[in-house]
Design an enzyme around this catalytic site. Structure first.
Site, PDB file in Angstrom:
ATOM      1  CB  SER A 295      -0.914   0.024   1.232  1.00 53.11           C
ATOM      2  OG  SER A 295      -1.695   1.204   1.251  1.00 53.11           O
ATOM      3  CE  LYS A 350      -2.751  -2.790  -0.850  1.00 53.66           C
ATOM      4  NZ  LYS A 350      -3.503  -2.636  -2.076  1.00 53.66           N
ATOM      5  CG  HIS A 353      -5.018  -1.556   3.245  1.00 49.27           C
ATOM      6  ND1 HIS A 353      -5.187  -0.915   2.022  1.00 49.27           N
ATOM      7  CD2 HIS A 353      -4.173  -0.772   3.953  1.00 49.27           C
ATOM      8  CE1 HIS A 353      -4.493   0.197   2.011  1.00 49.27           C
ATOM      9  NE2 HIS A 353      -3.871   0.318   3.170  1.00 49.27           N
ATOM     10  CG  ASN A 354      -7.011  -2.296  -1.335  1.00 48.80           C
ATOM     11  OD1 ASN A 354      -6.117  -1.890  -0.598  1.00 48.80           O
ATOM     12  ND2 ASN A 354      -6.792  -2.618  -2.596  1.00 48.80           N
ATOM     13  CD  GLU A 357      -7.366   2.610  -0.671  1.00 49.21           C
ATOM     14  OE1 GLU A 357      -7.512   2.814  -1.900  1.00 49.21           O
ATOM     15  OE2 GLU A 357      -6.395   1.973  -0.203  1.00 49.21           O
TER      16      GLU A 357
END
Length: 632
Positions: A295, A350, A353-354, A357
């Site tokens: 990231s 990830k 995480h996204n 986001e």
């Protein structure tokens, strides 16, 4: 280049090292000379060193090798008996050519008895041989031949060895090229490769080097075999290519050239279940596979990204010294790098995480839309408000990015007003939503963020419907609602993180990955798109609790800010402003903090038309009951 001669005491490391030094024109260093005084005294007494004795000695040698390599290289004689010792020696990512001087115990013992003035007694030979773990990635040289012949064999091996780089990257797009420059600037010699497509992608790797003459140590290739051949073993190859079939195709091509023990790293946004399958597949070939979430975007990749590797732990051990050099640093100076766990754990983290986001971006968009359209606040005043929030502890990378966007002008007008209101997505958000459904994790706010992007793509329909259903916004007491805006923003963000980490917890437990929520949050405190003051706090919260809503530290904030969020969502909807994530967030909070919900009616309805049954509150046995609800 460091030529490292390893083996037990008495195998001839010093003799061969000095001869090799003259032949290669490199300075010679004997690792024994770097032992602290207490280690020497211990060995003189016939006492073997333990790992506690060796660690500072090996760390010193590792640091010294950095200076030696910068000055052209060196020859080092060092026993390096165990795998863990060799890990310490290569922790700084220096390019090392390993040569293992091997002989039988009788020959070595005889040589030790003949030498004079050495503090290592022959009585310790057996303990060294017991400690020795045969090296997997070293050229083995038999010592039952003349020193001249041994030196000749080593020089021949070095001459025929085409490996010149310590690390390789495939794919010179935005992220790949930025990571390559980052590594090279950290004095890691790297090879880079990009495919050639006539008229589309030609000399891409070469052009990167030409565009950055100030960065040394990057070797460009457009032929895959030559690229692989240029890498020292065990090879470490990072693929920075789009997710999907192209990853499998690239792996298939690499298998033609790589060897057992090499590491293939997928740094793209691959689906974590695919990464787990790839690890298992490559394990059959003796190849380590690491699925690594990255990231930070272009700037993060160049200056210090957040790195989330998962997959083969052995593979991570091999790449760790290199990726640690380029990772961002948390507030305490520790790399924002965390080995997440096996299988597809890295890409899973990830993916979550996204999705967080997605939620963070949508909340900012909703607050902005409400302030500008619902409250009629000018952009300049919105900027001042956001700046104030940042200074009061609600700062984040995405807030900073929003402020930059809200102050960008073109021809005297706000550039944002000329950008088409259609938001794309790469797939990770949708994967997170489907994964949450698969594992039974409530994910409404972040699902709403994905849905909001999908709705944005229906531009024509939205335009038509806005004419069909014009909204007359109710007048809102601006003074009253402004005081609740910050709390509403904070609450929506807390919920976004709560549900993201709840998915991490649920899947990590189900897959037996042993995930560390605190370390994952810490890894996201810098170099990450979702880095923020809040994330720094959550890293500490997760040390004592695995649920944000259950944390005593956040209880008061949840109580206060939930009231603000409810007020703002109500006002926003009255003003005709869509607030999908923020409204889903307050509904999630209310739902998760409701002791007696209306789900009993839903279950009764299920039994009514589908005979699914229900359990009774006063029946501890859990027996399923049924009822004839509707009379014919």
């Amino acid at each position: 280049m460091i030529i490292l001669l390893m083996g037990v005491s008495g195998s001839g490391k010093t003799t061969i090292g000095r001869m090799l030094s003259k032949k290669a024109g490199l300075p010679f260093y004997d690792a024994d000379d770097f032992h602290p005084k207490k280690n020497v005294e211990k060995m003189q007494k016939g006492l073997p060193l333990d790992d506690e004795d060796r660690t500072p000695w090996l760390e010193k040698l590792s640091d010294e090798m950095v200076d030696w390599e910068e000055n052209g290289g060196a020859v080092l004689a060092c026993s390096a008996l165990k795998v863990d010792y060799r890990k310490i020696l290569r922790r700084n990512g220096v390019q090392i050519h390993w040569f293992f001087l091997k002989g039988d115990e009788a020959l070595i013992a005889d040589r030790m008895q003949q030498r004079e003035g050495h503090y290592m007694p022959v009585t310790l030979l057996s303990s060294q041989l017991e400690t020795l773990e045969l090296p997997r990635h070293a050229t083995t040289i038999a010592i039952d031949q003349t020193p001249e012949k041994i030196v000749e064999d080593i020089m021949s091996d070095l001459k025929n060895n085409k490996a010149v780089s310590s690390f390789g990257i495939i794919g010179m797009g935005v992220m790949g090229s930025s990571l390559a420059l980052n590594l090279a600037e950290k004095n890691v010699k790297i090879s880079v490769y990009n495919r050639t497509l006539q008229g589309v992608e030609e000399d891409v790797a070469k052009k990167l080097v030409e565009a950055h003459p100030e960065v040394k140590g990057i070797l460009p290739f457009d032929k895959l075999d030559e690229f692989v051949e240029s890498l020292e073993q065990p090879r470490k190859i990072l693929m920075m290519i789009p997710a999907g079939q192209i990853v499998d195709q690239q792996i298939a091509r690499l298998l033609t050239f790589v060897d057992k023990g090499d590491v293939i790293i997928d740094g793209g946004n691959s689906f974590f279940e695919d990464s787990a399958k790839r690890q298992q597949y490559l394990q059959g070939y003796g190849i380590h596979f690491v699925g690594m979430g990255i990231s930070g975007g272009r700037d993060g990749a160049r200056k210090g990204p957040s790195l989330m590797p998962g997959g083969s732990p052995e593979g991570f051990d091999l790449i760790g010294p290199f990726i640690e050099k380029i990772a961002g640093k948390d507030p305490n100076g520790k790399p924002c790098l965390h080995y997440v766990g096996p299988d597809g754990a890295g890409h899973f983290i990830k993916m979550v995480h996204n999705s967080i986001e997605y939620g963070e971006m949508q909340v900012l968009a909703e607050i902005y839309a409400f302030m500008r359209k619902g409250l009629g606040i000018s952009v300049s005043e919105i900027v001042k408000t956001f700046q104030k929030w940042s200074n009061q502890g609600s700062g984040s990378y995405l807030m900073d990015a929003t402020l930059a966007i809200l102050t960008a002008e073109k021809d005297g007008e706000l550039l944002l007003d000329n950008i088409l209101d259609v938001a794309g997505q790469t797939g990770t958000g949708g994967w997170a939503v489907s994964t949450a459904a698969k594992y039974g994790v409530p994910y409404a706010p972040l699902t709403a963020a994905v849905t909001a992007r999908l709705i944005s793509t229906h531009k024509e329909v939205r335009g038509s419907m806005s004419q069909t259903y014009p909204r007359q916004a109710e007048k809102i007491d601006q003074k009253e609602i402004l005081g609740a805006l910050k709390g509403a923003y904070q609450m929506a963000r807390l919920v976004n993180h709560e549900i993201g980490f709840s998915l991490i917890k649920k899947v990590g437990t189900a897959e037996n990955w042993g995930l560390n929520l605190s370390e994952i949050a810490r890894c996201w405190t810098n170099g990450s798109i979702i880095q923020s003051s809040l994330m720094e706090k959550l890293s500490g919260v997760f040390k004592s609790s695995d649920c944000l809503m259950a944390s005593a530290v956040l209880k008061e904030r949840f109580e206060k800010d939930s009231k603000d969020l409810a007020e703002v969502v109500g006002a926003g909807l009255k003003a005709g402003v869509a607030m999908p994530v923020m409204s889903a967030a307050i509904n999630y909070f209310y739902g998760m903090s409701t002791g007696q919900s209306a789900a009993n009616l839903v279950q009764a309805l299920r039994d009514c038309f589908g005979e699914h049954g229900y359990r009774l509150t006063d029946d501890a046995s859990g027996k399923v009951h049924r009822n004839k609800w509707m009379k014919k």
